[in-house]
Structures are given as C-alpha cells and as structure tokens.
Design a protein around this motif. Structure first.
Motif, PDB file in Angstrom:
ATOM      1  N   MET A  90       0.840  -1.191   0.000  1.00  0.00           N
ATOM      2  CA  MET A  90       0.000   0.000   0.000  1.00  0.00           C
ATOM      3  C   MET A  90       0.882   1.251   0.000  1.00  0.00           C
ATOM      4  O   MET A  90       1.864   1.318   0.732  1.00  0.00           O
ATOM      5  CB  MET A  90      -0.901   0.006   1.236  1.00  0.00           C
ATOM      6  N   PRO A  91       0.537   2.227  -0.812  1.00  0.00           N
ATOM      7  CA  PRO A  91       1.347   3.449  -0.876  1.00  0.00           C
ATOM      8  C   PRO A  91       1.172   4.314   0.373  1.00  0.00           C
ATOM      9  O   PRO A  91       0.164   4.224   1.074  1.00  0.00           O
ATOM     10  CB  PRO A  91       0.798   4.168  -2.110  1.00  0.00           C
ATOM     11  N   ASP A  92       2.157   5.145   0.629  1.00  0.00           N
ATOM     12  CA  ASP A  92       2.061   6.121   1.717  1.00  0.00           C
ATOM     13  C   ASP A  92       1.336   7.381   1.262  1.00  0.00           C
ATOM     14  O   ASP A  92       0.768   8.101   2.074  1.00  0.00           O
ATOM     15  CB  ASP A  92       3.456   6.501   2.222  1.00  0.00           C
ATOM     16  N   LEU A  97      -3.675   5.987  -3.412  1.00  0.00           N
ATOM     17  CA  LEU A  97      -4.458   4.885  -2.853  1.00  0.00           C
ATOM     18  C   LEU A  97      -5.456   4.316  -3.859  1.00  0.00           C
ATOM     19  O   LEU A  97      -5.559   3.094  -4.018  1.00  0.00           O
ATOM     20  CB  LEU A  97      -5.178   5.323  -1.571  1.00  0.00           C
ATOM     21  N   ALA A  98      -6.199   5.150  -4.537  1.00  0.00           N
ATOM     22  CA  ALA A  98      -7.200   4.664  -5.500  1.00  0.00           C
ATOM     23  C   ALA A  98      -6.533   3.888  -6.629  1.00  0.00           C
ATOM     24  O   ALA A  98      -7.032   2.829  -7.036  1.00  0.00           O
ATOM     25  CB  ALA A  98      -8.025   5.817  -6.059  1.00  0.00           C
ATOM     26  N   GLY A  99      -5.418   4.368  -7.126  1.00  0.00           N
ATOM     27  CA  GLY A  99      -4.698   3.654  -8.182  1.00  0.00           C
ATOM     28  C   GLY A  99      -4.191   2.304  -7.712  1.00  0.00           C
ATOM     29  O   GLY A  99      -4.222   1.318  -8.452  1.00  0.00           O
ATOM     30  N   TRP A 100      -3.743   2.254  -6.466  1.00  0.00           N
ATOM     31  CA  TRP A 100      -3.253   1.000  -5.901  1.00  0.00           C
ATOM     32  C   TRP A 100      -4.397  -0.008  -5.774  1.00  0.00           C
ATOM     33  O   TRP A 100      -4.253  -1.169  -6.171  1.00  0.00           O
ATOM     34  CB  TRP A 100      -2.607   1.270  -4.542  1.00  0.00           C
ATOM     35  N   MET A 101      -5.535   0.435  -5.244  1.00  0.00           N
ATOM     36  CA  MET A 101      -6.678  -0.481  -5.115  1.00  0.00           C
ATOM     37  C   MET A 101      -7.178  -0.936  -6.482  1.00  0.00           C
ATOM     38  O   MET A 101      -7.536  -2.095  -6.669  1.00  0.00           O
ATOM     39  CB  MET A 101      -7.805   0.160  -4.315  1.00  0.00           C
ATOM     40  N   VAL A 116      -9.822  -9.537  -1.935  1.00  0.00           N
ATOM     41  CA  VAL A 116      -8.688  -8.626  -2.120  1.00  0.00           C
ATOM     42  C   VAL A 116      -9.071  -7.215  -1.677  1.00  0.00           C
ATOM     43  O   VAL A 116      -8.322  -6.547  -0.962  1.00  0.00           O
ATOM     44  CB  VAL A 116      -8.214  -8.644  -3.593  1.00  0.00           C
ATOM     45  N   LEU A 117     -10.255  -6.754  -2.094  1.00  0.00           N
ATOM     46  CA  LEU A 117     -10.692  -5.419  -1.700  1.00  0.00           C
ATOM     47  C   LEU A 117     -10.976  -5.322  -0.202  1.00  0.00           C
ATOM     48  O   LEU A 117     -10.685  -4.297   0.418  1.00  0.00           O
ATOM     49  CB  LEU A 117     -11.927  -5.002  -2.492  1.00  0.00           C
ATOM     50  N   ALA A 118     -11.516  -6.363   0.387  1.00  0.00           N
ATOM     51  CA  ALA A 118     -11.773  -6.344   1.830  1.00  0.00           C
ATOM     52  C   ALA A 118     -10.469  -6.214   2.607  1.00  0.00           C
ATOM     53  O   ALA A 118     -10.368  -5.426   3.558  1.00  0.00           O
ATOM     54  CB  ALA A 118     -12.532  -7.605   2.251  1.00  0.00           C
ATOM     55  N   ALA A 136     -11.423   5.540  -2.696  1.00  0.00           N
ATOM     56  CA  ALA A 136     -10.515   4.586  -3.367  1.00  0.00           C
ATOM     57  C   ALA A 136     -11.255   3.294  -3.705  1.00  0.00           C
ATOM     58  O   ALA A 136     -11.079   2.730  -4.794  1.00  0.00           O
ATOM     59  CB  ALA A 136      -9.310   4.314  -2.488  1.00  0.00           C
ATOM     60  N   LEU A 137     -12.081   2.823  -2.784  1.00  0.00           N
ATOM     61  CA  LEU A 137     -12.876   1.631  -3.049  1.00  0.00           C
ATOM     62  C   LEU A 137     -13.843   1.848  -4.219  1.00  0.00           C
ATOM     63  O   LEU A 137     -14.007   0.967  -5.058  1.00  0.00           O
ATOM     64  CB  LEU A 137     -13.650   1.216  -1.797  1.00  0.00           C
TER      65      LEU A 137
END
Length: 144
Positions: A90-92, A97-101, A116-118, A136-137
């Motif tokens: 997970m990014p700092d 965050l949205a791109g990572w998810m 994975v999302l949970a 992000a979700l």
C-alpha cells in the motif's frame, strides 16, 4: 478508461463490459461472438463461461487477439506478454491509494476480487481517513 496497467490492447476500443477492461492477458477466454456457452453476469459486469465461470470476451476483432481458451484451458497467450506486476505494498501517498486499489482489482482473479478489496480496505483504514478509503474503493469497484 485509464489505467496504471499496460495491456496489449486499446482499452478504448473494447466494449464497456469486456473482461479485458479489468483482467490481464491470459486471465480470460476469447470466443468468436456471443453464444449459448456464455452469459452476461450482472454481478461481475462481463460474460462468463457457463461451465467454468471464466470471464469471456466475445469480440476477438476488438481486442486484437484470436479466440482461445487462455484462462480455462491454459492456452498460451499469442503474444509475448508478461502479466502485470503485482501492485506491491500500500502506498504512503493518499493520492496513490485509489490507483493502488484499482491495480489490485485488475491483478486479482475474478473470484478473489471481493476478498482482495476487503483486505485492502482493512489495511487502508488504519492509515488513511475513512472518506479517502471509500473514494478509493469506489474507484476500484468501477473496474469490477
């Protein structure tokens, strides 16, 4: 639709419900048009094979690759394409965050997306504000 992932096809040329919008090469089958062997799955947002449950693209001409049982039978993808790398930790940076998810969703097998999302949500709420996590979700779920 833009992505942090590099796919060997033009995502803008694909149908909005193509599994190529959310899955890497080799993680879905391609068939020559719609037929009785696959149906649109409203929960997944794309067609699935009725027997295997594997995502199915029905337009080889739009995705630019020949029909094949790439996910269901392990047929080799016709191009020398490496699967996208795992998104990593997970990014700092809250802006990432949205791109990572979204990358997590695109990298996951179709049946694993919810889990994975949970897990991503549980981790993210410990570091970021609930509003940011929900946004992000939503971005990631738009890919499903």
């Amino acid at each position: 639709m833009t992505s942090d992932m590099d796919h060997p096809w033009d995502e803008d040329a694909l149908c909005a419900v193509c599994p190529g919008q959310v899955h890497d090469p080799g993680r879905f089958d391609i068939v020559d048009g719609p037929g009785p062997a696959s149906r649109y799955d409203t929960t997944a947002g794309y067609r699935r094979d009725l027997v295997s449950g594997v995502p199915v693209c029905i337009h080889p001409d739009k995705i630019g690759f020949p029909a094949g049982r790439y996910a269901s039978a392990g047929q080799l993808w016709p191009a020398e394409v490496e699967p996208a790398p795992h998104p990593g930790p997970m990014p700092d940076d809250p802006d990432a965050l949205a791109g990572w998810m979204t990358a997590l969703v695109r990298h996951a097998d179709a049946d694993a997306v919810a889990g994975v999302l949970a897990a991503a949500e549980q981790s993210a709420v410990q570091r970021f504000s609930p509003d940011l996590v929900v946004d992000a979700l939503r971005a990631a779920l738009a890919e499903v």
